[in-house]
Write a protein that holds these residues in place. Structure first.
Motif, mmCIF file in Angstrom:
data_model
loop_
_atom_site.group_PDB
_atom_site.id
_atom_site.type_symbol
_atom_site.label_atom_id
_atom_site.label_comp_id
_atom_site.label_asym_id
_atom_site.label_seq_id
_atom_site.Cartn_x
_atom_site.Cartn_y
_atom_site.Cartn_z
ATOM 1 N N ARG A 2 0.848 -1.187 0.000
ATOM 2 C CA ARG A 2 0.000 0.000 0.000
ATOM 3 C C ARG A 2 0.884 1.237 0.000
ATOM 4 N NH1 ARG A 2 -2.839 0.527 4.926
ATOM 5 N NH2 ARG A 2 -3.879 -1.451 4.681
ATOM 6 N N MET A 3 0.627 2.139 -0.918
ATOM 7 C CA MET A 3 1.436 3.345 -1.020
ATOM 8 C C MET A 3 1.071 4.312 0.103
ATOM 9 S SD MET A 3 3.365 3.077 -3.681
ATOM 10 C CE MET A 3 3.783 4.721 -4.268
ATOM 11 N N TYR A 4 2.057 5.024 0.582
ATOM 12 C CA TYR A 4 1.735 6.113 1.510
ATOM 13 C C TYR A 4 2.666 7.279 1.269
ATOM 14 C CZ TYR A 4 5.704 5.319 4.746
ATOM 15 O OH TYR A 4 6.940 5.220 5.330
ATOM 16 N N LYS A 5 2.237 8.424 1.760
ATOM 17 C CA LYS A 5 3.038 9.621 1.606
ATOM 18 C C LYS A 5 3.724 9.954 2.925
ATOM 19 C CE LYS A 5 0.353 11.726 -2.143
ATOM 20 N NZ LYS A 5 0.648 10.569 -2.955
ATOM 21 N N LEU A 6 4.995 10.303 2.835
ATOM 22 C CA LEU A 6 5.755 10.685 4.025
ATOM 23 C C LEU A 6 5.840 12.209 4.098
ATOM 24 C CD1 LEU A 6 7.500 9.760 6.460
ATOM 25 C CD2 LEU A 6 9.481 9.920 4.935
ATOM 26 N N ALA A 7 5.478 12.737 5.266
ATOM 27 C CA ALA A 7 5.451 14.183 5.477
ATOM 28 C C ALA A 7 6.360 14.565 6.649
ATOM 29 C CB ALA A 7 4.015 14.639 5.738
ATOM 30 N N PRO A 8 7.651 14.789 6.399
ATOM 31 C CA PRO A 8 8.547 15.189 7.480
ATOM 32 C C PRO A 8 8.123 16.533 8.086
ATOM 33 C CG PRO A 8 9.801 14.441 5.580
ATOM 34 C CD PRO A 8 8.380 14.593 5.125
ATOM 35 N N SER A 9 8.132 16.604 9.413
ATOM 36 C CA SER A 9 7.745 17.843 10.102
ATOM 37 C C SER A 9 8.972 18.664 10.434
ATOM 38 C CB SER A 9 6.992 17.524 11.389
ATOM 39 O OG SER A 9 6.950 18.691 12.192
ATOM 40 N N ILE A 10 9.038 19.870 9.883
ATOM 41 C CA ILE A 10 10.212 20.730 10.099
ATOM 42 C C ILE A 10 10.303 21.292 11.521
ATOM 43 C CG2 ILE A 10 10.619 21.405 7.709
ATOM 44 C CD1 ILE A 10 9.125 24.063 8.407
ATOM 45 N N LEU A 11 9.279 21.009 12.330
ATOM 46 C CA LEU A 11 9.360 21.422 13.734
ATOM 47 C C LEU A 11 10.605 20.813 14.393
ATOM 48 C CD1 LEU A 11 7.702 23.021 15.835
ATOM 49 C CD2 LEU A 11 6.656 20.866 16.516
ATOM 50 N N ALA A 12 11.006 19.641 13.904
ATOM 51 C CA ALA A 12 12.141 18.937 14.502
ATOM 52 C C ALA A 12 13.481 19.332 13.864
ATOM 53 C CB ALA A 12 11.924 17.426 14.381
ATOM 54 N N ALA A 13 13.432 20.264 12.918
ATOM 55 C CA ALA A 13 14.673 20.650 12.235
ATOM 56 C C ALA A 13 15.471 21.647 13.066
ATOM 57 C CB ALA A 13 14.345 21.273 10.881
ATOM 58 N N ASP A 14 16.745 21.791 12.720
ATOM 59 C CA ASP A 14 17.592 22.839 13.278
ATOM 60 C C ASP A 14 17.314 24.094 12.447
ATOM 61 O OD1 ASP A 14 19.593 24.596 13.878
ATOM 62 O OD2 ASP A 14 21.243 23.195 13.524
ATOM 63 N N PHE A 15 16.676 25.093 13.053
ATOM 64 C CA PHE A 15 16.215 26.251 12.273
ATOM 65 C C PHE A 15 17.353 27.097 11.700
ATOM 66 C CE2 PHE A 15 11.908 26.317 14.731
ATOM 67 C CZ PHE A 15 11.514 25.187 14.026
ATOM 68 N N TRP A 16 18.514 26.940 12.259
ATOM 69 C CA TRP A 16 19.687 27.630 11.704
ATOM 70 C C TRP A 16 19.978 27.125 10.287
ATOM 71 C CZ3 TRP A 16 22.926 31.434 11.427
ATOM 72 C CH2 TRP A 16 24.239 31.266 10.988
ATOM 73 N N ARG A 17 19.713 25.848 10.083
ATOM 74 C CA ARG A 17 20.013 25.234 8.796
ATOM 75 C C ARG A 17 18.750 24.686 8.134
ATOM 76 N NH1 ARG A 17 24.588 21.046 9.191
ATOM 77 N NH2 ARG A 17 23.124 20.029 10.581
ATOM 78 N N LEU A 18 17.656 25.396 8.328
ATOM 79 C CA LEU A 18 16.354 24.908 7.884
ATOM 80 C C LEU A 18 16.338 24.519 6.409
ATOM 81 C CD1 LEU A 18 13.484 24.300 8.694
ATOM 82 C CD2 LEU A 18 12.922 26.719 8.462
ATOM 83 N N GLY A 19 16.912 25.386 5.574
ATOM 84 C CA GLY A 19 16.929 25.113 4.135
ATOM 85 C C GLY A 19 17.607 23.802 3.793
#
Ligand code: DX5
Ligand code: ZN
Length: 220
Positions: A2-19
């Motif tokens: 079954r196919m699914y879509k993965l949606a990483p949440s940027i809340l967990a990112a290091d905002f200094w290097r968000l890009g």
């Protein structure tokens, strides 16, 4: 399979290097970018708003999946449309007029999602199913990343899947909070087809993590 879509949440990112974080997730094959907007009123914390998202929009082709954890989100729909949202999800608990809010999202030409907190029953959705593209089942109490998955969410996902099948609706089931490589299979088996993951994608090697999520589904 079954196919699914993965949606990483940027809340967990290091905002200094968000890009860089967004680019890594995109190159590794993420489907959506999950954008958690918190207002310090509907949920205890404050995260970021439309201007941050607008900067990411210039560099990313991912589908922007905006999760508005804000009181009366109807006030901000145009801002997020303007900043590049593709999907906007609002909480039933935060809207005085849910139908009006969802209608406005659709009028803006975007996909509309409705989210339920862990203690909110599915019956809240009874008169809105026809108008929405996605239901977001919260598997933690919204407000923070890195919390543990609440197992009762699995029953809710299963019940929602039954309703959707029985009513023959074309609605995605997204699940958000505490999902990792250990429990994702169960969440998928219960009926989810969009998976949000913050900590599990953005701690450690982003590309390896996304690849591991992507290969999990083939075994399901
Ligand atoms: C919770 C947010 C989630 C959360 C996911 O308020 O809506 O998107 O950040 O993060 P993890 O995967 O770490 O639970
Ligand atoms: Zn979220």
């Amino acid at each position: 399979i079954r196919m699914y879509k993965l949606a990483p949440s940027i809340l967990a990112a290091d905002f200094w290097r968000l890009g860089e974080y967004v680019k890594a997730a995109e190159e590794a094959g993420a489907d959506y970018l999950h954008i958690d907007v918190m207002d310090g009123a509907f949920v205890p914390s404050i995260s970021f708003g439309a201007p941050v998202m607008k900067s990411l929009r210039k560099e990313s082709k991912l589908i922007f999946d905006v999760h508005l954890m804000v009181e009366e989100p109807i006030r901000y729909l145009e801002d997020f449309k303007e900043a590049g949202a593709d999907i906007i999800t609002v909480h039933t608990e935060a809207c005085k007029h849910l139908h009006r809010t969802v209608s406005r999202i659709k009028e803006l030409g975007l996909k509309a999602g409705v989210s339920l907190n862990p203690s909110t029953p599915l019956t809240e959705l009874e008169y809105i199913y026809q108008d929405i593209d996605m239901v977001l089942i919260m598997s933690v109490n919204p407000g923070f990343g890195g919390q543990s998955f609440i197992p009762l969410a699995l029953d809710k996902i299963k019940s929602l899947k039954e309703v959707i099948t029985q009513k023959q609706l074309n609605i995605d089931i997204e699940v958000d909070g505490g999902i990792n490589l250990v429990n994702v299979a169960e969440v998928l088996e219960a009926g989810a087809n969009v998976i949000v993951a913050g900590t599990a994608v953005f701690s450690g090697d982003i590309k390896e993590n996304v690849a591991a999520f992507k290969s999990t589904f083939t075994r399901v």
